[in-house]
Each structure stands twice: as structure tokens, then as C-alpha cells.
Scaffold this motif. Structure first.
Motif, PDB file in Angstrom:
ATOM      1  N   GLY A 100      20.496 -51.204 -40.018  1.00 41.72           N
ATOM      2  CA  GLY A 100      21.073 -50.300 -40.958  1.00 41.72           C
ATOM      3  C   GLY A 100      21.560 -49.012 -40.446  1.00 41.72           C
ATOM      4  N   GLY A 101      22.777 -48.728 -40.736  1.00 43.58           N
ATOM      5  CA  GLY A 101      23.457 -47.488 -40.074  1.00 43.58           C
ATOM      6  C   GLY A 101      23.579 -46.331 -41.251  1.00 43.58           C
ATOM      7  N   GLY A 102      22.709 -46.210 -42.088  1.00 44.72           N
ATOM      8  CA  GLY A 102      22.735 -45.260 -43.140  1.00 44.72           C
ATOM      9  C   GLY A 102      21.936 -43.966 -42.737  1.00 44.72           C
ATOM     10  N   MET A 103      21.794 -43.162 -43.695  1.00 43.53           N
ATOM     11  CA  MET A 103      21.006 -41.981 -43.114  1.00 43.53           C
ATOM     12  C   MET A 103      19.639 -42.167 -42.484  1.00 43.53           C
ATOM     13  SD  MET A 103      21.736 -38.518 -42.902  1.00 43.53           S
ATOM     14  CE  MET A 103      20.542 -37.977 -41.700  1.00 43.53           C
ATOM     15  N   ALA A 104      18.947 -43.032 -43.067  1.00 42.35           N
ATOM     16  CA  ALA A 104      17.340 -43.467 -42.648  1.00 42.35           C
ATOM     17  C   ALA A 104      17.863 -44.021 -41.258  1.00 42.35           C
ATOM     18  CB  ALA A 104      16.895 -44.317 -43.516  1.00 42.35           C
ATOM     19  N   GLY A 105      18.681 -45.041 -41.186  1.00 46.34           N
ATOM     20  CA  GLY A 105      19.039 -45.585 -39.717  1.00 46.34           C
ATOM     21  C   GLY A 105      19.451 -44.782 -38.487  1.00 46.34           C
ATOM     22  N   MET A 106      20.205 -43.817 -39.027  1.00 45.43           N
ATOM     23  CA  MET A 106      20.557 -43.099 -37.923  1.00 45.43           C
ATOM     24  C   MET A 106      19.454 -41.863 -37.635  1.00 45.43           C
ATOM     25  SD  MET A 106      23.610 -43.507 -36.735  1.00 45.43           S
ATOM     26  CE  MET A 106      22.923 -45.156 -36.853  1.00 45.43           C
ATOM     27  N   THR A 107      18.743 -41.473 -38.525  1.00 52.13           N
ATOM     28  CA  THR A 107      17.959 -40.731 -38.455  1.00 52.13           C
ATOM     29  C   THR A 107      16.758 -41.121 -37.669  1.00 52.13           C
ATOM     30  OG1 THR A 107      18.091 -39.518 -40.426  1.00 52.13           O
ATOM     31  CG2 THR A 107      15.873 -39.028 -39.333  1.00 52.13           C
ATOM     32  N   ALA A 108      16.406 -42.360 -37.825  1.00 51.45           N
ATOM     33  CA  ALA A 108      15.277 -43.080 -36.978  1.00 51.45           C
ATOM     34  C   ALA A 108      15.785 -43.439 -35.639  1.00 51.45           C
ATOM     35  CB  ALA A 108      14.740 -44.138 -37.800  1.00 51.45           C
ATOM     36  N   MET A 138      15.707 -42.408 -29.827  1.00 52.28           N
ATOM     37  CA  MET A 138      16.412 -42.083 -28.628  1.00 52.28           C
ATOM     38  C   MET A 138      16.233 -40.850 -28.012  1.00 52.28           C
ATOM     39  SD  MET A 138      20.643 -41.489 -27.975  1.00 52.28           S
ATOM     40  CE  MET A 138      20.383 -39.876 -28.787  1.00 52.28           C
ATOM     41  N   ARG A 139      15.557 -40.000 -28.771  1.00 54.60           N
ATOM     42  CA  ARG A 139      14.954 -38.708 -28.045  1.00 54.60           C
ATOM     43  C   ARG A 139      13.713 -38.999 -27.523  1.00 54.60           C
ATOM     44  NH1 ARG A 139      14.058 -34.388 -31.725  1.00 54.60           N
ATOM     45  NH2 ARG A 139      13.865 -33.241 -29.793  1.00 54.60           N
ATOM     46  N   LEU A 140      12.947 -39.855 -28.154  1.00 55.47           N
ATOM     47  CA  LEU A 140      11.770 -40.063 -27.603  1.00 55.47           C
ATOM     48  C   LEU A 140      11.671 -41.045 -26.314  1.00 55.47           C
ATOM     49  CD1 LEU A 140       9.773 -40.822 -30.837  1.00 55.47           C
ATOM     50  CD2 LEU A 140       9.148 -38.968 -29.239  1.00 55.47           C
ATOM     51  N   GLY A 141      12.788 -41.512 -25.894  1.00 55.88           N
ATOM     52  CA  GLY A 141      12.934 -42.125 -24.701  1.00 55.88           C
ATOM     53  C   GLY A 141      13.169 -43.583 -25.033  1.00 55.88           C
ATOM     54  N   LEU A 142      13.284 -44.184 -25.970  1.00 56.67           N
ATOM     55  CA  LEU A 142      13.427 -45.470 -26.264  1.00 56.67           C
ATOM     56  C   LEU A 142      14.857 -45.846 -26.510  1.00 56.67           C
ATOM     57  CD1 LEU A 142      10.543 -45.879 -29.109  1.00 56.67           C
ATOM     58  CD2 LEU A 142      10.295 -46.622 -26.801  1.00 56.67           C
ATOM     59  N   ARG A 143      15.210 -47.295 -26.551  1.00 57.78           N
ATOM     60  CA  ARG A 143      16.487 -47.512 -26.722  1.00 57.78           C
ATOM     61  C   ARG A 143      16.912 -48.387 -28.114  1.00 57.78           C
ATOM     62  NH1 ARG A 143      20.075 -52.305 -25.748  1.00 57.78           N
ATOM     63  NH2 ARG A 143      18.196 -53.571 -25.241  1.00 57.78           N
ATOM     64  N   PRO A 144      17.191 -47.255 -29.136  1.00 59.36           N
ATOM     65  CA  PRO A 144      17.253 -48.057 -30.446  1.00 59.36           C
ATOM     66  C   PRO A 144      18.656 -48.921 -30.379  1.00 59.36           C
ATOM     67  CG  PRO A 144      17.954 -45.612 -30.392  1.00 59.36           C
ATOM     68  CD  PRO A 144      17.381 -46.368 -28.970  1.00 59.36           C
ATOM     69  N   VAL A 145      18.559 -49.843 -30.937  1.00 56.49           N
ATOM     70  CA  VAL A 145      20.047 -50.741 -31.213  1.00 56.49           C
ATOM     71  C   VAL A 145      19.897 -50.991 -32.727  1.00 56.49           C
ATOM     72  CG1 VAL A 145      20.457 -53.263 -30.934  1.00 56.49           C
ATOM     73  CG2 VAL A 145      19.197 -52.231 -29.049  1.00 56.49           C
ATOM     74  N   VAL A 146      21.161 -50.434 -32.828  1.00 55.72           N
ATOM     75  CA  VAL A 146      21.327 -50.225 -34.570  1.00 55.72           C
ATOM     76  C   VAL A 146      22.489 -51.517 -34.788  1.00 55.72           C
ATOM     77  CG1 VAL A 146      22.743 -48.747 -36.110  1.00 55.72           C
ATOM     78  CG2 VAL A 146      21.549 -47.758 -34.259  1.00 55.72           C
ATOM     79  N   TYR A 147      21.836 -52.122 -35.985  1.00 59.26           N
ATOM     80  CA  TYR A 147      22.596 -53.201 -36.558  1.00 59.26           C
ATOM     81  C   TYR A 147      23.376 -52.522 -37.845  1.00 59.26           C
ATOM     82  CZ  TYR A 147      20.350 -56.396 -33.422  1.00 59.26           C
ATOM     83  OH  TYR A 147      19.632 -57.166 -32.338  1.00 59.26           O
ATOM     84  N   GLU A 148      24.530 -52.932 -38.212  1.00 59.32           N
ATOM     85  CA  GLU A 148      25.284 -52.378 -39.471  1.00 59.32           C
ATOM     86  C   GLU A 148      26.151 -53.560 -39.980  1.00 59.32           C
ATOM     87  OE1 GLU A 148      26.481 -50.870 -42.698  1.00 59.32           O
ATOM     88  OE2 GLU A 148      24.894 -50.019 -41.632  1.00 59.32           O
ATOM     89  N   ALA A 149      25.881 -53.738 -41.428  1.00 52.62           N
ATOM     90  CA  ALA A 149      26.656 -54.712 -42.067  1.00 52.62           C
ATOM     91  C   ALA A 149      28.035 -54.227 -42.226  1.00 52.62           C
ATOM     92  CB  ALA A 149      25.900 -55.400 -43.208  1.00 52.62           C
ATOM     93  N   GLU A 150      28.410 -52.951 -42.531  1.00 52.07           N
ATOM     94  CA  GLU A 150      29.658 -52.572 -42.813  1.00 52.07           C
ATOM     95  C   GLU A 150      30.105 -51.571 -41.974  1.00 52.07           C
ATOM     96  OE1 GLU A 150      29.561 -51.922 -47.096  1.00 52.07           O
ATOM     97  OE2 GLU A 150      29.395 -54.022 -47.477  1.00 52.07           O
TER      98      GLU A 150
END
Length: 553
Positions: free
Chosen positions: A46-54, A59-71
Motif C-alpha cells: 500500500g502506497g498511501g500515507m501509512a505506507g509511505m511513512t513506513a 529506508m532511513r534505518l537502512g532497510l530496503r522497503p519494497v512498496v506495492y500499490e494497487a492503483e
């Protein structure tokens, strides 16, 4: 105007009064991970406000977030530009934000976005408000200009809150961040009012014995207007909003609210662990998020995520941000993904519907003066007719104007659901023609109307969650799901967040704060830790935990 300095109150929700804005602002940062975890992939659904915040904070912590978005990135922060006028937008979802939402404003300020006062009914910045109730109309700039019966209703609401819900004490405790007082009073109120509906509270209050007063209150309400569509909901939902002033002092984001999640997608933080300077979420994804998630399955001590393109990838953890109902019918997932009590909470979740219709006008004609009355020819409008709420937005006399011709909830939203945008326009103009008989609104409309009904949006199925009486225990399960220390490995690593998981559904602040809960959960799950001087929500959970109501008895 630019974003303002911190307001005297904040959305310090009494169920879990953790100061998320303080955690974000602390110079020591949110935490650190073991070196071997650098670059570990974490799925963010999910790429809404919660998804983008997380995703941004992972990313800032050094992980590689992989974002999935339906629309599209943004979720219900959806700003749709009018054809031919890309700088004029229709805010289909979130459009007004309380200054008490300090965690959200952390990101608004980070992105340098500008805000302006939102034209709510009877607000100081709203030129005029027209209330049309039972065919009788009154125009005013403030509540003090309305007839006595409206003053009586406002006084009744204040009296009910002071006498039965300790409004003054709770607001003072929120402002002072007095956690001890908040917890002491709120835990008692939860036990007293979990089974009470909003309407039941009004009807059993001595100040609201008159049905006429309750009817007027349902139409005019407080802050953002009428609240009768909330009457079936739990009173606790309303008290949280009132205590934290979430329905007051609201602003719009100039240029559209979708700039916030999209801005976080593009933003390049200066203090990323592991990643080189100039890294952004967009750069990590090659500019495009993954397609919608089709399936999530546990895979040993990790997770296997399958997207709509058939691509499968393994992750150490998953942050899930869409409406939880999507786990029931949009995403294939095994029962072991959540515990049986959590599945029950997902099933029992209740969403409110909402519809909007916007039009672009040649100019803000509503500011013209009616020579007969000396008043503007149109006002921000509250009515018991089908439009319910009409909002007017102008950017100067020589610029096109934007009208939200109707903003409706629940049953009122369903009245719109089967109509096309063009049909809605015809119906609404007919209704408004009765309220404003001398105003030819259609002659000022440019192009086609833009509309939405959130309960018919396939990846949302509702505008936002709102608990019914007796659902506190389900809400507690969902909110506390990020606390996974001590659980068997087979129950760890999948984190729910989003405004529907929060205590303040319908507010972007709830999306941000539950996303930060999930960030803490991932950090803890992968062996990381918060700085000693900046403990996170999980570190302080035992001291702040929501009251746990008994299940039997």
C-alpha cells in the motif's frame, strides 16, 4: 501561509498516549539495526500515507522497503486535477487536517508544503455559512449570529461533555501531555461508554432531552458540521476527536494533500543509514512501485509475496497498510497469517461510506454580493437536503473556483452511489436551486464534474473505519498487533497499520502513527533497538497500553 508552529494541543490519543511527534523530532533518531541487516528487503503493501511513512522511515534505518500499490501512490490522500487546470484539484479523500496532527505535520514541514485555513462551517476564515434545516435558512459568519435555538444546542453539547465526559480536564491533560491523568480518566470512560452509541449518549444527557435539539445538533454539529451520520457509532470514537481538537483548527494543503505521500516517495533524506546520499524511495524502485499484492504467505521465518504480475519475492517482514477488509477478499492469505482473535477483529471491522462531487467554475462567483440582502450570493452550506455539505474554494477573483457540491456520509452517501457524476450534478443543482433560487450555478461550471463513492472503490470498500458500540476489544487487538515480542516465530513479522488500525480512523495522523508503530515492530523483529534517550512506542507499551477490557463477563 506556511505550516504553523506546534499547536497548544496535539492528537495525543488517550488510549495510547505516546508522543509520536517527539519520537520523530528527537536528534538521536528512531533506532539502529545490526550491521548484517543493512539492505534487508521489507515488503510495504500500500502506497498511501501509512505506507509511505513506513517505507520512508524503514529506508532511513537502512532497510530496503519494497512498496506495492494497487492503483496510485496516495491512497485516500487523492488529489485529482481538473482537465486543463492541473493546479486546481478535487480532494477526493482527505482534504482538511487539524493543527493538532503534529506527527503528520512533521512530514508536511519536512517537504516544505504550504497550508491555508480550511473553509469549515462557521469558521473564522469562512466568509459566511448558510444553514438550511426543514426549509428554514439562516446565514451567519459565526454561531453567535444564529437564532437562540442554535445557541441552546451548542450549550447543550458543551454541558453534556463537561458533565459526563470531563472535557475540560481531558483537554488540559492532552495539552500538558499528562499521561497519568489521561489514562486514569479515559480507562474509566472506556468501561462506562464502550457499549454506548453517540446518539444514546445525547438522548440520555439532561441537556439533550429535546428531540428538536438532537435533530439540529445532527445537522449543524460542531467543528466540521453535522454529525448525525455518526449517531450509530461508538461514543468513544467521538470523544477522541473532541479531546484532541481533531475537528477544530483545520487547514488544507495548498496544491493538494497527495503531495505528502508522493513527496515522501521522492524525498532524499540526508541521514539514511547504509544507503548513499541522494537515495529516495523512488530511486530504490527505479521510479515505479510494484503492482498490487495478490498473495501473502509465511515462508519459514519470512514471507513470500506474489504481485499481480506474477512476480514472487521473499521478505523478512511485511508491513500491511490497506483497509483490513482487503485481507478477506482482495489478497489470498493463509489463516496462519494472523491469530484467530485478530481474524475476528478484521471480520467485525465497520467502515463508513462517503461520497463527494466537485466542479470547476469560471470564477468564485459565490463572492458576488446579493443586492437585496448585502450577503454573498452563496455560502458554505449545511443542509438536511441531499447535498448535506457544500464547500467553496477560491484562489482569487480572476482564477477558476472549485466547488465541492456535496460531501456526504453513510446513508446519505448511498443516495449517490448508483448515480453517475453527471446524474449527481443534475440532482444536486436541482436541490441547491431551491436553497439559492436566484443563482444559476450551472452557468459557471466548466467541464465535467468529478465524483467518488469510497464504498464502491474496490481496494477501499469504505471511506474509513468507525467502531460501533461494543467494538473496543476488536480495535485494541488490531492496534496492539505490532507488539510481537515473546510470540512464537510463526506469529511474528507481519505488521498491520493504517488509519483503520489506529484509534482515530479517518485522520491521516492515525495512518502516520500506526505506521511508526510498524516501523518500531520491524526494527525490533530484526534485532534492532531504539536509542536509550528516545524510546519508541513498543519500549513504552507496558506503561501506556490501552485498557484491556475483560472478555468474559
Amino acid at each position: 501561509m506556511t505550516s504553523v508552529s506546534p499547536a497548544p494541543t496535539t492528537m495525543l490519543v488517550p488510549d495510547f498516549p505516546f508522543s509520536y511527534d517527539g519520537w520523530l523530532r528527537h536528534p538521536d533518531g528512531l533506532g539502529s539495526l545490526p550491521p548484517e541487516r543493512a539492505g534487508t528487503p521489507v515488503a510495504v503493501v500500500g502506497g498511501g500515507m501509512a505506507g509511505m511513512t513506513a517505507a520512508y522511515e524503514l529506508m532511513r534505518l537502512g532497510l530496503r522497503p519494497v512498496v506495492y500499490e494497487a492503483e496510485q501512490l496516495g491512497g485516500r490522500m487523492r488529489s485529482v486535477p481538473f482537465p486543463g487546470q492541473p493546479d486546481r484539484v478535487a480532494e477526493m479523500g482527505a482534504m482538511r487536517f487539524p493543527l493538532s496532527a503534529r506527527s503528520l505535520f512533521h512530514y508536511i514541514d519536512l517537504l516544505g508544503l504550504r497550508t491555508s485555513p480550511f473553509p469549515n462551517p462557521l469558521a473564522a476564515n469562512t466568509p459566511s455559512t448558510l444553514i438550511d434545516l426543514g426549509g428554514v435558512r439562516h446565514t451567519a459568519q459565526g454561531v453567535e449570529q444564529l437564532p437562540d435555538v442554535y445557541q441552546e444546542v451548542a450549550a447543550a453539547w458543551e454541558k453534556a461533555l463537561q458533565e459526563r465526559a470531563e472535557l475540560a480536564t481531558m483537554r488540559d491533560a492532552v495539552r500538558r501531555r499528562d499521561v497519568e491523568t489521561l489514562k486514569q480518566i479515559w480507562n474509566r470512560l472506556v468501561r462506562e461508554f464502550d457499549d454506548q452509541s453517540f446518539y444514546g449518549f445525547l438522548a440520555t444527557s439532561s441537556a439533550f432531552q429535546s428531540f428538536r435539539h438532537r435533530e439540529i445538533f445532527g445537522q449543524v454539529g460542531f467543528g466540521t458540521g453535522g454529525w448525525d451520520t455518526d449517531f450509530p457509532n461508538s461514543l468513544l470514537e467521538i470523544l477522541r476527536v473532541v479531546y484532541t481538537e481533531a475537528d477544530d483548527n483545520q487547514v488544507a494543503i495548498d496544491g493538494g494533500s497527495q503531495q505528502v505521500p508522493r513527496g515522501l516517495w521522492e524525498h532524499r533524506p540526508r541521514d539514511c543509514a547504509h544507503w548513499p546520499a541522494g537515495t529516495s524511495l523512488a530511486s530504490l524502485h527505479g521510479g515505479t512501485a510494484r503492482s498490487r499484492v495478490r498473495a501473502v504467505a509465511r515462508d519459514g521465518d519470512g514471507f513470500l509475496v506474489t504481485d499481480a504480475d506474477g512476480h514472487r519475492e521473499r521478505f523478512a517482514a511485511v508491513v500491511y497498510t490497506p483497509h483490513v477488509w482487503t485481507l478477506l477478499n482482495r489478497v489470498t492469505c493463509e489463516p496462519a497469517l494472523l491469530t484467530a482473535p485478530l481474524w475476528t477483529a478484521v471480520e467485525r471491522t465497520h467502515y463508513m461510506g462517503a461520497s463527494k462531487l466537485f466542479v470547476l467554475t469560471d470564477r468564485p462567483f459565490w463572492n458576488d454580493t446579493d443586492p437585496r440582502t448585502g450577503l454573498p450570493v452563496m455560502s458554505m452550506t449545511l443542509t438536511d437536503r441531499m447535498p448535506r455539505g457544500v464547500y467553496l474554494f477560491d484562489d482569487g477573483p480572476d482564477r477558476p473556483g472549485v466547488m465541492c457540491l456535496s460531501y456526504t456520509w453513510n446513508d446519505d452517501s448511498l443516495k449517490m452511489a448508483t448515480l453517475s457524476a453527471a446524474e449527481r450534478l443534475d440532482v444536486l443543482l436541482e436541490k441547491l436551486g431551491v436553497i439559492y433560487p436566484g443563482v444559476d450555478i450551472r452557468s459557471h461550471v466548466i467541464g465535467d464534474p468529478l465524483g467518488i463513492t469510497w464504498e464502491s472503490e474496490p481496494h477501499f470498500m469504505g471511506a474509513f473505519k468507525s467502531n460501533l458500540p461494543g467494538q473496543y476489544r476488536y480495535q485494541r487487538r488490531l492496534f496492539t498487533q505490532f507488539m510481537q515480542r515473546g510470540l512464537p516465530q510463526g506469529q511474528r513479522g507481519f505488521f498491520l497499520c493504517g488509519d483503520d488500525v489506529s484509534w482515530t480512523a479517518g485522520f491521516a495522523e492515525g495512518a502516520v502513527t500506526t505506521a511508526l508503530n510498524a516501523v518500531w515492530g520491524v526494527l525490533d523483529h530484526l534485532g534492532g533497538a531504539t536509542p536509550p534517550g528516545n524510546p519508541g512506542p513498543g519500549d513504552l507499551f507496558d506503561a501506556l497500553a490501552p485498557v484491556d477490557l475483560p472478555y468474559d463477563g
